[in-house]
Design a protein around this motif. Structure first.
Motif, short mmCIF file in Angstrom:
data_model
loop_
_atom_site.label_atom_id
_atom_site.label_comp_id
_atom_site.label_asym_id
_atom_site.label_seq_id
_atom_site.Cartn_x
_atom_site.Cartn_y
_atom_site.Cartn_z
N VAL A 1 31.03 45.03 0.73
CA VAL A 1 31.66 45.57 1.94
C VAL A 1 30.63 46.47 2.61
O VAL A 1 30.23 47.49 2.05
N ASP A 2 30.19 46.06 3.80
CA ASP A 2 29.17 46.82 4.53
C ASP A 2 27.92 46.94 3.64
O ASP A 2 27.42 45.93 3.17
N PRO B 1 39.67 44.52 1.50
CA PRO B 1 38.93 45.37 2.45
C PRO B 1 39.60 45.57 3.80
O PRO B 1 39.32 46.54 4.48
N ASN B 2 40.50 44.66 4.18
CA ASN B 2 41.12 44.77 5.51
C ASN B 2 42.53 45.37 5.46
O ASN B 2 43.23 45.39 6.47
N HIS C 1 32.70 55.61 3.30
CA HIS C 1 33.06 54.24 2.95
C HIS C 1 34.56 54.04 2.81
O HIS C 1 35.05 52.91 2.88
N LYS D 1 36.27 51.50 4.96
CA LYS D 1 35.85 51.81 6.33
C LYS D 1 34.57 51.06 6.62
O LYS D 1 33.60 51.15 5.87
N PHE D 2 34.55 50.30 7.73
CA PHE D 2 33.39 49.50 8.09
C PHE D 2 32.53 50.23 9.12
O PHE D 2 33.04 50.99 9.91
#
Length: 220
Positions: free
Chosen positions: A127-128, A163-164, A207, A219-220
């Protein structure tokens, strides 16, 4: 066995859904209003939710933000594109319009569970600029190794696998209980605070985002 919550005020439609889903081997929970759904979900954590929008009491739109950490498929007579877009952006994973073919709905449910299985089988989560290796339990933020406690690791893994989605504190505690039974509602806040600081120090950014009154998300 997967459990699906059917939140539908039309008893006939709800019965059709329940019968079809049971034939596929799913366990079913039922709620007939938005208020009843909130109560149901406070005591149960289904694997997926089928949500009608036009419910008595609280509407589907009102209770959707409370359904954190669980995939939600909207089943509604509303056909407007704006309605669909807004609900998908608000956390729903799919939207099917009434009247619908039961085979199509079953296929959409199967797709969601396939996605979940793929996520669970993945050996590396990304993620990121954050990476978590499920086999070695190594966590790296911006190419910097991050040393986590067992509880911090379990929390981060759950958030990165979804993640979403905003995941409520209750769902976090339920999902990590097997790995970290010593984590309590009182100590969870401190564990997450320590985790956020470690990731921030290593990755030079935030994050994990706290969603006021609900829970946490990546958090992206």
């Amino acid at each position: 066995m997967k459990t699906i919550a059917v939140i539908e005020d039309d008893q006939h439609i709800g019965n059709i859904l329940e019968n079809a889903l049971k034939k596929e081997g799913y366990e079913i929970l039922r709620a007939y209003s938005g208020t009843e759904a909130v109560y149901l979900l406070s005591h149960n954590t289904p694997d997926l939710i089928l949500l009608d929008l036009m419910l008595p009491g609280l509407s589907g739109e009102e209770i959707l933000p409370k359904m954190t950490g669980i995939p939600v498929i909207i089943v509604s007579a509303k056909v407007g594109v704006d309605d669909k877009v807004n609900l998908l952006l608000s956390g729903a994973v799919d939207y099917i319009t009434k009247p619908f073919e039961i085979r199509e709905l079953l296929a959409r449910i199967a797709v969601q569970f396939r996605k979940e299985n793929r996520q669970n089988l993945a050996t590396v989560l990304k993620v990121d600029n954050l990476t978590l290796d499920l086999s070695s339990h190594e966590v790296v933020a911006n190419d910097v190794p991050v040393h986590l406690t067992k509880t911090e690791y379990a929390i981060l893994k759950l958030l990165m696998q979804n993640p979403n989605q905003v995941i409520s504190k209750t769902v976090i505690l339920e999902k990590i209980f097997e790995d970290t039974p010593d984590c309590t509602d009182r100590s969870l806040k401190q564990h997450i605070s320590n985790l956020r600081k470690k990731l921030r120090d290593a990755g030079n950014k935030e994050h994990i985002e706290a969603v006021w009154g609900i829970g946490f998300k990546m958090k992206f």
